[in-house]
Write a protein that holds these residues in place. Structure first.
Motif, short mmCIF file in Angstrom:
data_model
loop_
_atom_site.label_atom_id
_atom_site.label_comp_id
_atom_site.label_asym_id
_atom_site.label_seq_id
_atom_site.Cartn_x
_atom_site.Cartn_y
_atom_site.Cartn_z
N GLY A 1 3.48 13.54 -4.49
CA GLY A 1 4.94 13.81 -4.79
C GLY A 1 5.55 12.81 -5.75
O GLY A 1 5.82 11.42 -5.15
N ALA A 2 6.08 13.15 -6.82
CA ALA A 2 7.00 12.13 -7.49
C ALA A 2 7.92 11.32 -6.79
O ALA A 2 8.30 10.27 -6.90
N GLY A 3 8.81 12.22 -5.63
CA GLY A 3 9.69 11.72 -5.19
C GLY A 3 9.33 11.44 -3.74
O GLY A 3 10.37 11.17 -2.83
N ASP A 4 8.18 11.18 -3.35
CA ASP A 4 7.75 11.13 -1.86
C ASP A 4 7.99 9.64 -1.73
O ASP A 4 7.42 8.52 -2.06
N THR A 5 8.97 9.29 -0.63
CA THR A 5 9.29 7.83 -0.27
C THR A 5 8.36 7.59 1.04
O THR A 5 8.44 6.31 1.44
N MET A 6 7.31 8.20 1.59
CA MET A 6 6.69 8.04 2.49
C MET A 6 5.31 7.57 2.04
O MET A 6 4.46 6.54 2.83
N LEU A 7 4.82 8.16 0.99
CA LEU A 7 3.28 7.72 0.29
C LEU A 7 3.30 7.35 -0.89
O LEU A 7 3.56 8.12 -1.63
N PRO A 8 3.13 6.11 -1.47
CA PRO A 8 3.20 5.87 -2.83
C PRO A 8 2.01 6.47 -3.65
O PRO A 8 0.89 6.73 -2.89
N PRO A 9 2.16 6.99 -4.79
CA PRO A 9 1.09 7.46 -5.29
C PRO A 9 -0.30 7.04 -5.53
O PRO A 9 -1.27 7.58 -5.52
N ALA A 10 -0.21 5.77 -5.75
CA ALA A 10 -1.38 5.13 -5.72
C ALA A 10 -2.28 5.16 -4.53
O ALA A 10 -3.61 4.87 -4.76
N GLU A 11 -1.84 5.49 -3.39
CA GLU A 11 -2.54 5.71 -2.28
C GLU A 11 -3.61 6.83 -2.13
O GLU A 11 -4.62 7.06 -1.44
#
Length: 254
Positions: free
Chosen positions: A194-204
């Motif tokens: 999710g572009a706005g996910d504050t819990m999990l960075p996209p790189a994960e």
């Protein structure tokens, strides 16, 4: 599609809910809810995908219409029961979509049922679990807030406590999960951030490449930690494209 065109949902056995029933034989998107979530998370997605694809949402115990039923005590037992409940209804060429806790559940059920494509959204790769689960039940309140569900709940203490209790239930089941790195499946995996996910960075999401020997792709989609919600259809366009591609083995983003 307006509210007036909506169809009456159907329940298929204990484990399956069809928010927007379509003609027999319509390709399926089997949806697995987030921790504390229920089938209502996929109502808007079901409408957005019609008439090309039909959502079949997994009905988990200890919430919604199955509130009085206990959750299986271990993750393995939950996988076994979900797989058994889905088997009579599964159609060829199905796609599995799960978000957060539901991504892990979708992946493990897929190891049993072998759909064409698995789409985990906003979740750490299987090898990282259960280390990502809060060590105590106090983390349920924080998870409710950080997922963005806190603001969506009515201003009612009883409803809030029910939501937190369901998250605790799912967290407890997650703590029993152990990833099996042997005999990896070969189905296609497309991991979504999710572009706005504050819990999990996209790189994960790149870690999911090590969860399959099949094709792996990834993308970042609009939304927070939960992409499909009762108010948002989520990645409908992506799911349509992935189904049309049918687990294409040409584009490997490893």
């Amino acid at each position: 599609m307006t509210t007036a065109t909506r169809r009456r949902p159907l329940v298929a056995g204990d484990w399956v809910y069809r928010p927007y029933p379509l003609a027999e034989g319509t390709p399926q998107v089997v949806c697995f809810p987030h921790a504390g979530g229920d089938v209502t998370a996929f109502a808007e997605l079901a409408v957005a995908l019609a008439p090309a694809l039909e959502v079949w949402a997994v009905r988990l115990p200890a919430r919604g219409g199955r509130y009085t039923e206990p959750m299986p005590e271990t993750f393995d037992a939950l996988v076994s029961e979900v797989a058994g409940g889905l088997t009579p209804h599964l159609r060829p060429g199905s796609l599995f979509y799960g978000q957060s806790f539901g991504a892990l559940l979708a992946y493990e059920v897929a190891r049993e049922l072998r759909p064409d494509v698995v789409v985990p959204a906003c979740a750490s790769a299987p090898a990282a679990w259960p280390g990502t689960v809060p060590a105590t039940d106090h983390g349920a309140e924080d998870l409710l807030r950080r997922c963005g569900l806190d603001a969506a709940l009515p201003a009612d203490d009883t409803i809030r406590e029910l939501a937190v209790a369901t998250i605790r239930t799912d967290m407890n089941v997650c703590r029993s999960y152990r990833h099996r790195a042997d005999s990896l499946p070969d189905f296609a995996v497309h991991a979504v951030a999710g572009a706005g996910d504050t819990m999990l960075p996209p790189a994960e999401m790149a870690g999911w490449a090590r969860a399959t020997t099949g094709p792996f792709t990834t993308s970042v989609e609009p939304g927070g930690h939960l992409l499909a919600t009762p108010l948002s259809a989520g990645p409908a366009g992506l799911l349509r494209a992935l189904h049309a591609r049918g687990g294409d083995r040409v584009h490997h983003h490893r």
